[in-house]
Design an enzyme around this catalytic site. Structure first.
Site, mmCIF file in Angstrom:
data_model
loop_
_atom_site.group_PDB
_atom_site.id
_atom_site.type_symbol
_atom_site.label_atom_id
_atom_site.label_comp_id
_atom_site.label_asym_id
_atom_site.label_seq_id
_atom_site.Cartn_x
_atom_site.Cartn_y
_atom_site.Cartn_z
ATOM 1 N N ASP A 120 0.862 -1.187 0.000
ATOM 2 C CA ASP A 120 0.000 0.000 0.000
ATOM 3 C C ASP A 120 0.895 1.232 0.000
ATOM 4 O O ASP A 120 2.000 1.195 0.551
ATOM 5 C CB ASP A 120 -0.907 0.014 1.233
ATOM 6 C CG ASP A 120 -2.018 -1.022 1.169
ATOM 7 O OD1 ASP A 120 -2.421 -1.397 0.060
ATOM 8 O OD2 ASP A 120 -2.481 -1.450 2.238
ATOM 9 N N ASP A 139 -7.136 -1.106 -4.608
ATOM 10 C CA ASP A 139 -8.200 -0.627 -3.720
ATOM 11 C C ASP A 139 -9.055 0.431 -4.421
ATOM 12 O O ASP A 139 -10.283 0.461 -4.260
ATOM 13 C CB ASP A 139 -7.616 -0.049 -2.426
ATOM 14 C CG ASP A 139 -6.827 -1.078 -1.626
ATOM 15 O OD1 ASP A 139 -7.130 -2.277 -1.731
ATOM 16 O OD2 ASP A 139 -5.905 -0.665 -0.901
#
Length: 166
Positions: A120, A139
């Site tokens: 991330d 995401d």
């Protein structure tokens, strides 16, 4: 364009964009490094997430994490892919939405299989108005797909209500 080719290309595009950005982050940003793009409002960083959304499940024992973050999502992604290929009545917006969800889902499952965790790197903080956890392009794909599905469902419901009222 052939419908199945369109589905395949859109899913592959989502996976490719996500994986390309993750490769760049892993290569160019040290783990935990913070790069301010727009002050402290938009930040690039490099963190690993063993869990799911916002790290949920990262503290689970490895067997439960395997079941809930790898096996079940894989089964769901296979089913959704089968559904969008077989269901010819899907409107274009819903089809694109499902492809974004599947592409983003596959990209994050791929990370879990290959790396044991997901990379991330985006963080947004607009003061008290809007603040995210740290997230990635997959995401964004999944979230965008969900929003598109909601919009499509609402739009199609309104259209069906108007048609039945006439």
């Amino acid at each position: 364009m052939n419908r199945n080719l369109f589905i395949t290309l859109l899913i592959v595009f989502n996976i490719a964009i996500d994986q390309t950005t993750k490769v760049m982050v892993r290569a160019d940003i040290k783990l935990g490094e913070i790069i301010e793009l727009v002050g402290d409002k938009f930040i690039l960083t490099n963190v690993y997430n063993k869990g799911a959304f916002l790290g949920m499940g990262s503290e689970m024992n490895p067997t439960l994490r395997l079941i809930f973050l790898l096996i079940l999502p894989t089964i769901v992604l296979i089913y959704v892919t089968y559904y969008i290929i077989k269901t010819k009545e899907l409107d274009r917006l819903s089809l694109i939405a499902f492809c974004c969800i599947v592409g983003g889902g596959i990209a994050n499952v791929f990370d879990r299989i290959v790396y044991g965790k997901v990379t991330d790197f985006f963080f947004i903080d607009l003061g008290g108005i809007f603040k995210t956890g740290i997230f990635n392009v997959a995401d964004i794909s999944v979230t965008t797909g969900m929003i598109m599905l909601l919009y499509s469902g609402i739009f199609n419901n309104k259209k069906n209500v108007k048609t039945s009222d006439s």
